[in-house]
Write a protein that holds these residues in place. Structure first.
Motif, mmCIF file in Angstrom:
data_model
loop_
_atom_site.group_PDB
_atom_site.id
_atom_site.type_symbol
_atom_site.label_atom_id
_atom_site.label_comp_id
_atom_site.label_asym_id
_atom_site.label_seq_id
_atom_site.Cartn_x
_atom_site.Cartn_y
_atom_site.Cartn_z
ATOM 1 N N SER A 52 0.757 -1.204 -0.102
ATOM 2 C CA SER A 52 -0.112 -0.024 0.070
ATOM 3 C C SER A 52 0.790 1.284 -0.033
ATOM 4 N N LEU A 53 0.574 2.166 -0.904
ATOM 5 C CA LEU A 53 1.242 3.439 -0.818
ATOM 6 C C LEU A 53 0.252 4.410 -0.071
ATOM 7 N N GLU A 83 4.204 7.211 2.397
ATOM 8 C CA GLU A 83 5.045 6.032 2.919
ATOM 9 C C GLU A 83 4.732 4.763 2.050
ATOM 10 N N GLY A 84 5.483 3.867 2.031
ATOM 11 C CA GLY A 84 5.064 2.429 1.763
ATOM 12 C C GLY A 84 4.751 1.449 2.706
ATOM 13 N N THR A 85 3.763 0.560 2.713
ATOM 14 C CA THR A 85 3.604 -0.474 3.748
ATOM 15 C C THR A 85 3.260 -1.949 3.223
ATOM 16 N N ILE A 86 3.580 -2.843 3.995
ATOM 17 C CA ILE A 86 3.198 -4.069 3.469
ATOM 18 C C ILE A 86 1.673 -4.572 4.063
ATOM 19 N N LEU A 87 0.952 -4.878 3.363
ATOM 20 C CA LEU A 87 -0.478 -5.342 3.468
ATOM 21 C C LEU A 87 -0.324 -6.781 4.024
ATOM 22 N N LEU A 88 -0.786 -7.236 5.134
ATOM 23 C CA LEU A 88 -0.832 -8.577 5.516
ATOM 24 C C LEU A 88 -2.382 -9.044 5.099
ATOM 25 N N ASN A 89 -2.364 -9.681 4.004
ATOM 26 C CA ASN A 89 -3.632 -10.448 3.747
ATOM 27 C C ASN A 89 -3.553 -11.955 3.548
ATOM 28 N N ASP A 90 -4.688 -12.569 3.559
ATOM 29 C CA ASP A 90 -4.502 -13.956 3.223
ATOM 30 C C ASP A 90 -4.743 -13.941 1.908
ATOM 31 N N GLU A 106 -8.741 16.442 -0.678
ATOM 32 C CA GLU A 106 -7.888 16.709 0.526
ATOM 33 C C GLU A 106 -7.914 15.761 1.728
ATOM 34 N N GLY A 107 -6.781 15.392 2.256
ATOM 35 C CA GLY A 107 -6.723 14.538 3.324
ATOM 36 C C GLY A 107 -5.648 13.226 2.992
ATOM 37 N N TYR A 108 -5.980 12.288 3.859
ATOM 38 C CA TYR A 108 -5.130 11.037 3.878
ATOM 39 C C TYR A 108 -5.835 10.200 2.776
ATOM 40 N N GLY A 109 -4.920 9.259 2.166
ATOM 41 C CA GLY A 109 -5.691 8.331 1.407
ATOM 42 C C GLY A 109 -4.423 7.034 0.904
ATOM 43 N N SER A 110 -4.720 6.342 0.314
ATOM 44 C CA SER A 110 -3.620 5.148 -0.182
ATOM 45 C C SER A 110 -4.131 4.427 -1.249
ATOM 46 N N VAL A 111 -3.075 3.754 -2.003
ATOM 47 C CA VAL A 111 -3.340 3.048 -3.285
ATOM 48 C C VAL A 111 -2.970 1.686 -2.881
ATOM 49 N N ASP A 112 -3.775 0.670 -3.025
ATOM 50 C CA ASP A 112 -3.609 -0.801 -2.707
ATOM 51 C C ASP A 112 -3.025 -1.336 -3.834
ATOM 52 N N SER A 113 -2.034 -2.145 -3.963
ATOM 53 C CA SER A 113 -1.275 -2.620 -5.050
ATOM 54 C C SER A 113 -1.135 -4.229 -4.481
ATOM 55 N N PHE A 114 -0.868 -5.127 -5.700
ATOM 56 C CA PHE A 114 -0.314 -6.376 -5.369
ATOM 57 C C PHE A 114 0.551 -7.080 -6.594
ATOM 58 N N PHE A 115 1.099 -7.989 -6.197
ATOM 59 C CA PHE A 115 1.987 -8.912 -7.035
ATOM 60 C C PHE A 115 1.320 -10.190 -7.452
ATOM 61 N N TYR A 116 1.331 -10.544 -8.651
ATOM 62 C CA TYR A 116 0.727 -11.798 -8.878
ATOM 63 C C TYR A 116 1.480 -12.507 -9.789
ATOM 64 N N ARG A 117 1.180 -13.842 -9.761
ATOM 65 C CA ARG A 117 2.068 -14.765 -11.072
ATOM 66 C C ARG A 117 0.964 -14.707 -12.290
ATOM 67 N N ARG A 132 0.359 -5.222 -10.142
ATOM 68 C CA ARG A 132 -0.972 -4.470 -10.463
ATOM 69 C C ARG A 132 -0.743 -3.303 -9.589
ATOM 70 N N LYS A 133 -0.359 -2.008 -10.162
ATOM 71 C CA LYS A 133 0.058 -0.913 -9.509
ATOM 72 C C LYS A 133 -1.231 -0.164 -8.724
ATOM 73 N N ILE A 134 -2.211 -0.414 -9.303
ATOM 74 C CA ILE A 134 -3.496 0.252 -8.842
ATOM 75 C C ILE A 134 -4.629 -0.760 -8.755
ATOM 76 N N SER A 135 -4.797 -1.274 -7.712
ATOM 77 C CA SER A 135 -5.934 -2.314 -7.468
ATOM 78 C C SER A 135 -7.030 -1.433 -7.192
ATOM 79 N N GLU A 136 -6.850 -0.523 -5.839
ATOM 80 C CA GLU A 136 -7.820 0.534 -5.643
ATOM 81 C C GLU A 136 -7.262 1.568 -4.945
ATOM 82 N N VAL A 137 -8.034 2.697 -5.074
ATOM 83 C CA VAL A 137 -7.761 3.822 -4.333
ATOM 84 C C VAL A 137 -8.611 4.259 -3.177
ATOM 85 N N ASN A 138 -8.015 4.414 -1.946
ATOM 86 C CA ASN A 138 -9.022 4.649 -0.821
ATOM 87 C C ASN A 138 -8.941 6.220 -0.503
#
Length: 394
Positions: free
Chosen positions: A212-213, A226-233, A271-282, A290-296
């Protein structure tokens, strides 16, 4: 002018239902209410609006850590607390409401609500995002006609072992449904005929890592924070966030600037905070981002962790992790034992019990870990989760 922060974790549900404060989600929202109460311990912070007062033992635990939790404003006392205020500075997890001084109530702001629906819609985002990611299989289904066009276009490409992901236009992460080819029409009927909700359909991919960006926006300027790692199943259900030193986060961020620059074109007035969800896939033997999966366009757990790190600066890695409900009557003493055993700093962001002493279904724990460049976030999160479940269990 008083500053009030409303931690409306049910923001998407408010958009979907068209009403504030869905009662069935009050318990779930308590996690954010207590977390923002910790942030509210600083003098310049906004007062936190909550459904219920936090647990006394939780307040005591934080006091022993040197943090004084301020008294929140209870929702049932809102009118009394603000009856003389003609105007308040309202801040929210997701912007949707305004203060009506005529009847001393919060109400949906049509302008904010319409904007949030437009730019927060998974369908609208997909329509915009397909221009830069035309090869990713994703269709916005708003009505039966869209569904028929989708079937006509893709039916020759279906295979018996193919799986699909259905996502509601507004909804919590991890609430998506999965189907193979044989179950597509039944699930589409459920959404279109019974629920009467539009949805997004994507082909299932073998996701390997989620990132997540975090960004902020003000006066038309968007900034990567900042960048973070999302811990998802494997189904994308969220369980935690990692923020700290790790080379893969830096590598991920280096690939994002061009895609991120397009977000300001999509929603230039945000205006405000937000994030971009991304994920790697095979895909065909390769790992693809996939650089932009969803924007919050709202606060996220990553934004919360970022603010916690800023308010409580300390070198090292930080982990937000959801743990299951406790099975013993004094989890706070066990947290102290857990700290001594591991050398980690353990901070409960949510209370373990409701005001009626019922254990909460989930608990959000903030773990501060020593900095180790070789530390693997996914393996570390697994170790912390298993350790925490053992410590807080029977």
């Amino acid at each position: 002018m008083p500053r009030i922060f409303r931690p409306n974790a049910y923001f998407e549900e408010e958009l979907r239902l068209g009403k504030l404060f869905p009662r069935e989600l009050e318990a779930r929202n308590s996690v954010l209410e207590s977390s923002f109460s910790v942030l509210g311990s600083f003098p310049d912070s906004a007062k936190i609006l909550v459904h219920s007062p936090p647990e006394e033992n939780w307040i005591k635990y934080w006091r022993e850590k040197g943090v004084q939790i301020p008294k929140p404003i209870l929702l049932r006392n809102l009118k009394q607390s603000l009856q003389k205020e003609k105007e308040i500075q309202l801040e929210e997890w997701g912007k949707i409401s305004r203060w009506n001084s005529n009847n001393n109530e919060l109400e949906i702001d049509p302008i904010l609500s319409d904007s949030a629906k437009k730019y927060g819609s998974k369908l609208n985002q997909n329509d915009w995002n397909r221009e830069s990611n035309p090869d990713f299989f994703a269709y916005s289904i708003r009505n039966r006609g869209d569904w028929e066009k989708f079937l006509e276009k893709e039916k020759d490409n279906f295979s018996p072992d193919q799986r699909f992901v259905f996502k509601t236009e507004f909804g919590f992460a991890g609430s998506q449904k999965f189907r193979d080819v044989s179950g597509l029409n039944d699930l589409a009927d459920l959404f279109l005929k019974v629920k009467r909700e539009p949805f997004l359909i994507e082909t299932w991919v073998d996701r390997t890592k989620d990132f997540s960006l975090l960004f902020s926006a003000k006066n038309g300027k968007f900034k990567i924070e900042e960048g973070t790692i999302l811990l998802n199943d494997h189904k994308g259900k969220y369980s935690g966030t990692w923020m700290g030193e790790f080379s893969e986060i830096e590598s991920y961020l280096s690939e994002m600037p061009e895609s991120f620059s397009k977000i300001s074109e999509f929603h230039p007035n945000y205006e405000g905070y937000g994030s971009v969800d991304s994920f790697f896939y095979r895909s065909k033997g390769n790992e693809v981002l996939r650089k932009i999966s969803e924007v919050n366009f709202r606060w996220t757990m990553g934004c919360l962790l970022l603010e916690l790190r800023r308010r409580f600066p300390k070198k090292g890695n930080d982990l937000l992790l959801f743990l299951p409900k406790v099975q013993n009557s004094d989890p706070y003493s066990r947290l102290k034992t857990w700290e001594k055993e591991t050398g980690w700093e353990i901070l409960p962001l949510s209370t373990f019990f409701s005001p009626y002493r019922r254990p909460n279904q989930k608990n959000l724990i903030w773990v501060r870990l020593p900095a180790h460049k070789t530390q693997d976030p996914w393996e570390t999160a697994k170790i912390v989760s298993e350790s925490g479940t053992r410590v807080l269990g029977p």
